[in-house]
Design an enzyme around this catalytic site. Structure first.
Site, short mmCIF file in Angstrom:
data_model
loop_
_atom_site.label_atom_id
_atom_site.label_comp_id
_atom_site.label_asym_id
_atom_site.label_seq_id
_atom_site.Cartn_x
_atom_site.Cartn_y
_atom_site.Cartn_z
N GLU A 1 0.83 -1.22 0.00
CA GLU A 1 0.00 0.00 0.00
C GLU A 1 0.86 1.26 0.00
O GLU A 1 2.07 1.22 0.23
CB GLU A 1 -0.94 0.00 1.21
CG GLU A 1 -0.20 -0.16 2.53
CD GLU A 1 -0.73 0.72 3.62
OE1 GLU A 1 -1.13 1.87 3.33
OE2 GLU A 1 -0.72 0.27 4.78
N LYS B 1 -3.01 -1.49 14.43
CA LYS B 1 -2.11 -0.51 15.05
C LYS B 1 -2.38 -0.34 16.55
O LYS B 1 -3.53 -0.33 16.98
CB LYS B 1 -2.22 0.82 14.31
CG LYS B 1 -1.38 0.78 13.03
CD LYS B 1 -1.44 2.05 12.29
CE LYS B 1 -2.79 2.17 11.65
NZ LYS B 1 -2.81 1.88 10.24
N1 PSU Z 1 0.25 0.59 8.55
C1 PSU Z 1 1.31 1.35 8.98
N2 PSU Z 1 1.17 2.72 8.86
C2 PSU Z 1 0.04 3.31 8.33
C3 PSU Z 1 -1.05 2.51 7.89
C4 PSU Z 1 -0.88 1.15 8.03
O1 PSU Z 1 2.31 0.81 9.45
O2 PSU Z 1 -0.03 4.53 8.24
C5 PSU Z 1 -2.30 3.15 7.26
C6 PSU Z 1 -3.00 2.09 6.43
O3 PSU Z 1 -3.06 2.57 5.12
C7 PSU Z 1 -4.38 1.96 7.05
C8 PSU Z 1 -4.62 3.32 7.58
O4 PSU Z 1 -5.34 1.56 6.11
O5 PSU Z 1 -3.32 3.64 8.15
C9 PSU Z 1 -5.76 3.34 8.58
O6 PSU Z 1 -6.30 4.62 8.64
P1 PSU Z 1 -7.74 4.86 9.34
O7 PSU Z 1 -7.53 4.51 10.78
O8 PSU Z 1 -8.01 6.34 9.13
O9 PSU Z 1 -8.72 4.00 8.62
#
Ligand code: PSU
Ligand code: MN
Length: 303
Positions: A26, A160
């Site tokens: 991604e 996360k």
């Molecule tokens: N994994 C990481 N760092 C990130 C992300 C994932 O190590 O920044 C990103 C991914 O793209 C994931 C997003 O889909 O953070 C999630 O964002 P939100 O909580 O706004 O859905």
């Protein structure tokens, strides 16, 4: 999303046509998850790790309103350095395409796009999930919805650490997402190696994972499978330390009224500062490690 909007680089197209193993990567972690220049290093080393294992890497992102499967070095650099890169999930991707913007795809969008063109494997750092305090604001990542709508085999270090990991774990079960792991009895906590939530299956070797995924394919199971790979031991951070930094950064986010899609990048960057980049080092190490494992599983799956 019409395949007309999608440009697939030749090496990846050939690999897909010949049923060779391809691993999607991604771009939100490049543009919004990691600072420069670590973001470029991670993007390049993840590609290298996938290729070392004999698979083909496909970094996905949006350049001038066109979805690119297999971003080249210049395009990665653009997403890593430009200030105007949008973070696109399903609710805003078409707006970005309409305006011909540059944009980075989240886990949700990447698996949505990748599964449509026949890619089966995807590696990332940590998936999005249910945010802390979601009982008040209903902030739940679209990653969870897309996991249940598209079949993708995803290698990550769990969700996360900034999230409500118990609710995220339960929501995965509700959505029918298998939570299996490579050499751990517990779901990892992203920056730390273990939560208290047990996995559905702890696989001790890559052959077993590949064979299990073949069974998944035969069961007409239309959602994704999460294969957890914990952060390398030397980079794992104590959970109590991480929780302290999270609490401090959540307070700051509240004070500054940071919410919606800006919340995750804000918290990660605040915690990198509080941890004196310990979390950044863990994040970097785990992403590359996940890309390597994804490449190996995918290679085995296709052999
Ligand atoms: N994994 C990481 N760092 C990130 C992300 C994932 O190590 O920044 C990103 C991914 O793209 C994931 C997003 O889909 O953070 C999630 O964002 P939100 O909580 O706004 O859905
Ligand atoms: Mn959100």
């Amino acid at each position: 999303m019409s395949p007309k909007n999608i440009k697939i680089n030749k090496k990846i197209k050939d690999a897909l046509d010949n049923k060779k193993s391809v691993v999607a990567l991604e771009s939100t972690l490049i543009s919004h998850g990691l600072p420069y220049p670590e973001n470029i290093k991670v993007a390049k080393e993840s590609i290298k790790a996938v290729e070392e294992s004999g698979s083909v890497a496909a970094t996905i992102g949006i350049i001038n309103g066109e979805i690119i499967i297999g971003l080249n070095e210049n395009e990665i650099e653009l997403l890593a350095t430009s200030k105007n890169v949008e973070k696109v999930s399903l609710h805003n991707i078409a707006i970005s395409l309409f305006h011909k913007h540059n944009a980075a795809t989240t886990v949700a969008t990447t698996i949505n796009i990748a599964s449509k063109i026949g890619i089966k494997f995807f590696a990332t750092g940590g998936i999005g999930g249910v945010h802390l305090g979601s009982e008040n604001n209903s902030d739940i990542s679209a990653d969870l919805t897309e996991l249940s709508r598209n079949r993708m085999f995803i290698i990550s270090s769990g969700a996360k650490s900034i999230l409500d990991l118990e609710k995220t774990y339960e929501k995965l079960e509700t959505n029918g997402i298998p939570r299996v792991s490579y050499n751990s009895d517990y779901m990892p906590g992203f920056w730390y190696d273990e939560t208290i939530y047990t996995v559905d299956q702890n696989f001790k070797n890559i052959d077993d994972i590949a064979n299990y995924l073949k069974v998944v394919e035969k069961t007409n199971h239309n959602s994704s499978v999460l294969i957890f790979n914990k952060v390398p031991k030397k980079n794992s951070i104590e959970k109590d330390l991480v929780e302290n930094w999270i609490n401090q950064s959540i307070e700051k986010a509240k004070k500054n009224i940071i919410r919606g899609k800006d919340l995750t990048p804000f918290l990660i960057s605040e915690i990198n500062k509080l941890s004196k980049n310990k979390t950044l080092e863990a994040n970097t190490a785990l992403i590359i490690n996940n890309a390597l494992l994804a490449g190996k599983i995918s290679k085995k799956f296709n052999s």
